[in-house]
Design an enzyme around this catalytic site. Structure first.
Site, mmCIF file in Angstrom:
data_model
loop_
_atom_site.group_PDB
_atom_site.id
_atom_site.type_symbol
_atom_site.label_atom_id
_atom_site.label_comp_id
_atom_site.label_asym_id
_atom_site.label_seq_id
_atom_site.Cartn_x
_atom_site.Cartn_y
_atom_site.Cartn_z
ATOM 1 N N SER A 70 0.828 -1.194 0.000
ATOM 2 C CA SER A 70 0.000 0.000 0.000
ATOM 3 C C SER A 70 0.873 1.260 0.000
ATOM 4 O O SER A 70 1.652 1.467 -0.932
ATOM 5 C CB SER A 70 -0.957 -0.044 1.194
ATOM 6 O OG SER A 70 -1.967 0.918 1.074
ATOM 7 N N ASP A 96 -10.063 -4.688 -4.361
ATOM 8 C CA ASP A 96 -9.396 -3.693 -3.523
ATOM 9 C C ASP A 96 -10.051 -2.343 -3.773
ATOM 10 O O ASP A 96 -9.874 -1.743 -4.833
ATOM 11 C CB ASP A 96 -7.904 -3.647 -3.855
ATOM 12 C CG ASP A 96 -7.107 -2.762 -2.914
ATOM 13 O OD1 ASP A 96 -7.708 -1.914 -2.226
ATOM 14 O OD2 ASP A 96 -5.871 -2.934 -2.861
ATOM 15 N N HIS A 139 -7.888 -5.488 0.131
ATOM 16 C CA HIS A 139 -6.655 -4.693 0.084
ATOM 17 C C HIS A 139 -5.423 -5.435 0.605
ATOM 18 O O HIS A 139 -4.340 -5.315 0.040
ATOM 19 C CB HIS A 139 -6.856 -3.394 0.860
ATOM 20 C CG HIS A 139 -5.699 -2.457 0.786
ATOM 21 N ND1 HIS A 139 -5.135 -2.059 -0.414
ATOM 22 C CD2 HIS A 139 -4.977 -1.829 1.754
ATOM 23 C CE1 HIS A 139 -4.132 -1.230 -0.181
ATOM 24 N NE2 HIS A 139 -4.007 -1.087 1.119
#
Length: 269
Positions: free
Chosen positions: A107, A214, A244
């Site tokens: 991320s 996601d 995610h």
């Protein structure tokens, strides 16, 4: 789970806490870059997979996150985070000189890892990006257009189909559950542009992992960045239905197996 050691480094903006999952005789080093609002302690299961495959694993809490110093979730310049991550790599290399180094970024940590690879790619043997914030991520622009950033914390259900993951996240006192801060959002926007202009990573082996459900970092936006960073050489694995955090998903055994296969191919024998 493997035993964890903790180190403290002098970072660019204060003390940086570094987690180490040691290995008695490692054949490679793994450096982990965690995501926004969380901390490296959430990566125990990934660390166990990596140590089980022969790695000594190091993972800093980024500035303003976890046990590191700084105002919570305040990052004014991601170049400083890259510099701190490089200091953690130096710590690992000093303990285990000469070993190949793998960088895994999730991320926001994917943005940091991408920039690290642009700055220090010659020091890496492989790069792994999980749900990376690179390419066409629209959230910073939307938030910066507002007079006030809304207090809308990340939904635990957006992380994984495993409800235990969301429950643990929601109860974790080291996770930030408040709003994003404008200087951090501005730094995201600047660094997305920097990585976009920063060139590809040449022949560095790159694996991109992403869930196709996601909603925090949509697949299509990351694809733009991965293609610019790794070109046709990047390997990708998209997991149907995954959200995610693919390393915390219900099919994480499949994700870990994909990671191990990639490392077996990418690392020198």
């Amino acid at each position: 789970m493997p035993h964890v050691r903790e180190h403290a480094l002098d970072g660019t903006r204060g003390a940086v806490a570094v987690h180490e999952w040691p290995h008695p005789a490692p054949r490679f080093l793994a450096l982990l870059a965690h995501g926004y609002g969380e901390h490296a302690g959430r990566y125990e299961e990934l660390a166990a997979v990596l140590t089980g495959h022969g790695a000594a694993v190091y993972a800093p809490d980024h500035m303003g996150h976890g046990r590191s110093a700084g105002e919570r979730v305040l990052i004014e310049d991601f170049e400083d985070v890259v510099t701190d991550l490089h200091a953690a790599a130096d710590l690992a290399r000093a303990a285990h000189p000469g070993l190949p180094l793998v960088l895994v970024g999730h991320s926001m940590g994917g943005l940091v890892a991408a920039r690290y690879a642009q700055r220090h790619g010659a020091e890496l043997s492989a790069l792994v990006l999980s749900g990376p914030v690179i390419g066409a991520w629209e959230l910073p622009g939307r938030l910066l257009a507002l007079d006030e950033i809304p207090d809308t914390p990340i939904s635990p259900a957006s992380l994984s189909r495993d409800p235990a993951v969301g429950a643990a996240y929601a109860a974790d006192p080291l996770v930030w559950h408040g709003p994003m801060k404008r200087p951090t959002v501005e730094a995201f926007a600047r660094t997305l542009e920097t990585v976009d202009r920063g060139g590809d990573v040449g022949g560095l082996p790159l694996l991109w992992l992403h869930g196709d459900d996601d909603r925090l970092v949509p697949l299509s936006g990351s694809r733009v960045g991965v293609e610019r960073l790794g070109g046709a050489r990047a390997a990708e694995r998209i997991f149907p239905g995954a959200r995610h955090e693919v390393f915390n998903e219900t099919n994480r055994a499949e994700v870990f197996a994909e990671l191990v296969r990639f490392l077996d191919t990418a690392l020198p024998r």
